[in-house]
Design an enzyme around this catalytic site. Structure first.
Site, PDB file in Angstrom:
ATOM      1  N   CYS A   1     -38.990 -10.700 -29.429  1.00  0.00           N
ATOM      2  CA  CYS A   1     -39.110 -11.462 -28.170  1.00  0.00           C
ATOM      3  C   CYS A   1     -39.386 -12.938 -28.420  1.00  0.00           C
ATOM      4  O   CYS A   1     -39.261 -13.760 -27.510  1.00  0.00           O
ATOM      5  CB  CYS A   1     -40.194 -10.859 -27.288  1.00  0.00           C
TER       6      CYS A   1
ATOM      7  N   HIS B   1     -36.620 -11.152 -18.356  1.00  0.00           N
ATOM      8  CA  HIS B   1     -36.882 -11.176 -19.801  1.00  0.00           C
ATOM      9  C   HIS B   1     -35.668 -10.689 -20.598  1.00  0.00           C
ATOM     10  O   HIS B   1     -35.709  -9.612 -21.207  1.00  0.00           O
ATOM     11  CB  HIS B   1     -38.116 -10.316 -20.076  1.00  0.00           C
TER      12      HIS B   1
HETATM   13  N1  COA Z   1     -41.021  -4.845 -12.055  1.00  0.00           N
HETATM   14  C1  COA Z   1     -40.720  -4.593 -10.754  1.00  0.00           C
HETATM   15  N2  COA Z   1     -39.704  -3.782 -10.390  1.00  0.00           N
HETATM   16  C2  COA Z   1     -38.982  -3.230 -11.380  1.00  0.00           C
HETATM   17  C3  COA Z   1     -39.257  -3.460 -12.744  1.00  0.00           C
HETATM   18  C4  COA Z   1     -40.307  -4.313 -13.072  1.00  0.00           C
HETATM   19  N3  COA Z   1     -40.628  -4.559 -14.344  1.00  0.00           N
HETATM   20  N4  COA Z   1     -38.362  -2.754 -13.504  1.00  0.00           N
HETATM   21  C5  COA Z   1     -37.544  -2.121 -12.631  1.00  0.00           C
HETATM   22  N5  COA Z   1     -37.919  -2.385 -11.358  1.00  0.00           N
HETATM   23  C6  COA Z   1     -37.340  -1.880 -10.119  1.00  0.00           C
HETATM   24  C7  COA Z   1     -35.839  -2.083 -10.102  1.00  0.00           C
HETATM   25  O1  COA Z   1     -35.513  -3.351  -9.548  1.00  0.00           O
HETATM   26  C8  COA Z   1     -35.401  -0.949  -9.226  1.00  0.00           C
HETATM   27  O2  COA Z   1     -35.649  -1.319  -7.876  1.00  0.00           O
HETATM   28  P1  COA Z   1     -34.652  -0.876  -6.690  1.00  0.00           P
HETATM   29  O3  COA Z   1     -34.710   0.622  -6.681  1.00  0.00           O
HETATM   30  O4  COA Z   1     -35.241  -1.536  -5.492  1.00  0.00           O
HETATM   31  O5  COA Z   1     -33.314  -1.394  -7.101  1.00  0.00           O
HETATM   32  C9  COA Z   1     -36.372   0.175  -9.573  1.00  0.00           C
HETATM   33  O6  COA Z   1     -37.528  -0.459 -10.115  1.00  0.00           O
HETATM   34  C10 COA Z   1     -35.848   1.174 -10.594  1.00  0.00           C
HETATM   35  O7  COA Z   1     -35.344   0.443 -11.712  1.00  0.00           O
HETATM   36  P2  COA Z   1     -35.103   1.120 -13.120  1.00  0.00           P
HETATM   37  O8  COA Z   1     -34.330   0.140 -13.964  1.00  0.00           O
HETATM   38  O9  COA Z   1     -34.522   2.486 -12.933  1.00  0.00           O
HETATM   39  O10 COA Z   1     -36.581   1.274 -13.690  1.00  0.00           O
HETATM   40  P3  COA Z   1     -37.006   1.986 -15.029  1.00  0.00           P
HETATM   41  O11 COA Z   1     -38.064   2.993 -14.686  1.00  0.00           O
HETATM   42  O12 COA Z   1     -35.818   2.463 -15.822  1.00  0.00           O
HETATM   43  O13 COA Z   1     -37.651   0.792 -15.873  1.00  0.00           O
HETATM   44  C11 COA Z   1     -39.557  -0.210 -16.894  1.00  0.00           C
HETATM   45  C12 COA Z   1     -38.921   0.283 -15.586  1.00  0.00           C
HETATM   46  C13 COA Z   1     -40.890  -0.848 -16.600  1.00  0.00           C
HETATM   47  C14 COA Z   1     -39.752   0.954 -17.864  1.00  0.00           C
HETATM   48  C15 COA Z   1     -38.580  -1.276 -17.526  1.00  0.00           C
HETATM   49  O14 COA Z   1     -38.452  -2.357 -16.626  1.00  0.00           O
HETATM   50  C16 COA Z   1     -39.067  -1.771 -18.866  1.00  0.00           C
HETATM   51  O15 COA Z   1     -38.914  -1.094 -19.878  1.00  0.00           O
HETATM   52  N6  COA Z   1     -39.654  -2.993 -18.924  1.00  0.00           N
HETATM   53  C17 COA Z   1     -40.195  -3.551 -20.137  1.00  0.00           C
HETATM   54  C18 COA Z   1     -39.090  -4.122 -20.998  1.00  0.00           C
HETATM   55  C19 COA Z   1     -39.649  -4.522 -22.339  1.00  0.00           C
HETATM   56  O16 COA Z   1     -40.284  -3.740 -23.016  1.00  0.00           O
HETATM   57  N7  COA Z   1     -39.421  -5.769 -22.760  1.00  0.00           N
HETATM   58  C20 COA Z   1     -39.931  -6.289 -23.977  1.00  0.00           C
HETATM   59  C21 COA Z   1     -41.407  -6.280 -24.036  1.00  0.00           C
HETATM   60  S1  COA Z   1     -42.247  -7.813 -24.131  1.00  0.00           S
END
Ligand code: COA
Length: 374
Positions: free
Chosen positions: A80, A323
């Site tokens: 990152c 991100h």
């Molecule tokens: N914050 C707010 N809403 C979020 C979100 C977040 N971080 N991530 C997804 N959503 C919302 C989507 O917009 C979607 O909304 P909608 O139904 O209104 O369209 C809904 O949640 C479902 O999205 P989806 O992509 O299926 O969610 P998910 O459960 O697969 O993923 C996380 C959620 C948190 C697991 C994923 O965002 C993630 O892994 N984030 C971290 C990424 C990471 O590790 N980056 C590097 C680290 S520094």
């Protein structure tokens, strides 16, 4: 050394592939700098996941093919912190070159959630972390546990960080969550990801690119000075880091402030790498904005909001701006340049100096850069 041009795509789920995303950012940065491609002496690309996500390495040669150029192009990876690390390395080349371009790009959407988590997780220690089932949300949940054991309940303060960043992101038309109405109730009631970590404590999965034109000399009054850029590395595994603090962050910040001849409280705005809300909170303490355990107070008093004493993540941060890993460190610089030029529109703050904090892992690498309007 000066940043003379910036360009970016929107962050979020884009209907574009790597070549189009890269081209859009590069074209916009060149237009902004009032330069042509033939004026660029070398290009540095920041990318983390294209090898795993798209099966496409050698982005440097891919870009040369797209742009029909033969100048030196390099690609660098530091998870990152790829953006910050690429920026840091690119600056050394200005002893040879006049104008260079730094490009950060990532395509993350379109993969199954568990596969993407595994791909991102490859940036942690294979034996200590990956084989124990570590993925990054687990790391963030562990830091929340550690922090609460030491300082008490933090979840309400984390919700305020998330709210602030979504409010700022709603003033940034390029942000992943631009236009999404988010309330404190929505944040606090959002689904649990792991442990105490809620959905709204996490940064999202985004696509996007950012490009910066960096020049040895100041080009015009919109050029922003690079006052310092320093890097530190630390243990790759969270289990080897102290409980609620990240030594690499402290070291990189100390080096950057010393090289700039400034103090942390001289900064008019700060971009913190809030991959998770708890990281924004502990980073405020590691950067020296307050004593350990005191960041929550600054957050509750509104000190880090747009109209506060130390605005943090005016573009929405990773939480709401998005991100796309390889582009993130450069997006922070894009925001600081935009603010210091006075071109941030509704989210404009009064600023002459800004600091960007970009980390990789928890925390294996950290780059801190300081910029100034002169
Ligand atoms: N914050 C707010 N809403 C979020 C979100 C977040 N971080 N991530 C997804 N959503 C919302 C989507 O917009 C979607 O909304 P909608 O139904 O209104 O369209 C809904 O949640 C479902 O999205 P989806 O992509 O299926 O969610 P998910 O459960 O697969 O993923 C996380 C959620 C948190 C697991 C994923 O965002 C993630 O892994 N984030 C971290 C990424 C990471 O590790 N980056 C590097 C680290 S520094």
């Amino acid at each position: 050394m000066y940043i003379c041009g910036v360009g970016r795509t929107k962050f979020g789920k884009l209907e574009l592939e790597l070549p189009e995303i890269m081209t859009e950012a590069v074209t916009k940065a060149l237009i902004d700098a009032k330069l042509r491609l033939k004026d660029i002496d070398a290009i540095f690309i920041s990318n983390n996941l294209a090898g795993l996500n798209q099966g496409q390495l050698h982005l440097n040669s891919l870009l040369a093919t797209i742009l029909k150029i033969d100048i030196p192009i390099f690609r660098l990876e530091s998870t990152c912190a790829s953006g910050g690390a690429t920026f840091y390395n690119s600056l050394f080349s200005l002893s040879k070159f006049k104008n260079i371009l730094v490009l950060g790009v990532e395509k993350m959407t379109g993969l199954a959630s568990d596969l993407l988590s595994t791909n991102i997780g490859t940036t942690s220690d294979l034996n200590l972390d990956q084989e124990q089932g570590f993925i990054f949300p687990v790391g963030a949940a562990m830091i929340i546990e550690r922090y609460e054991k030491r300082f008490g309940n933090v979840m309400d303060d984390l919700a305020l960080i998330s709210l602030k960043n979504h409010e700022n992101g709603n003033l940034n038309e390029y942000a992943h969550f631009y236009g999404k109405e988010v309330t404190l109730e929505k944040i606090k009631g959002s689904r649990t990801i792991v442990g105490k970590l809620r959905l709204y404590d996490c940064s999202p999965v985004s696509d996007g690119a950012v490009a910066l034109v960096v020049s040895k000399q100041k080009r015009d009054r919109r050029s922003i000075k690079i006052q310092a850029c320093e890097m530190a590395t630390g243990p790759i595994s969270l289990s080897l880091n102290p409980r609620t603090s990240m030594p690499a962050v402290k070291t990189a910040c100390k080096r950057a402030l010393s090289s700039a001849g400034m103090k942390i409280l001289d900064m008019d705005l700060i971009e913190i790498h809030d991959g998770y809300t708890i990281i924004e909170l502990i980073t405020m303490e590691d950067l020296g904005l307050c004593k350990p355990g005191q960041a929550g107070k600054l957050i509750r008093e509104g000190k880090t909001k747009l109209n506060g004493k130390i605005p943090i993540n005016t573009d929405g941060g990773l939480k709401a701006n998005g991100h796309p890993i390889g582009a993130t460190g450069l997006a922070q610089i894009y925001e600081i340049v935009t603010q210091l030029r006075g071109e941030a529109g509704k989210r404009q703050v009064n600023a002459k100096t800004g600091l960007a904090h970009n980390i990789g892992g928890m925390v294996g690498s950290c780059v801190v850069s300081i910029f100034k309007r002169d």
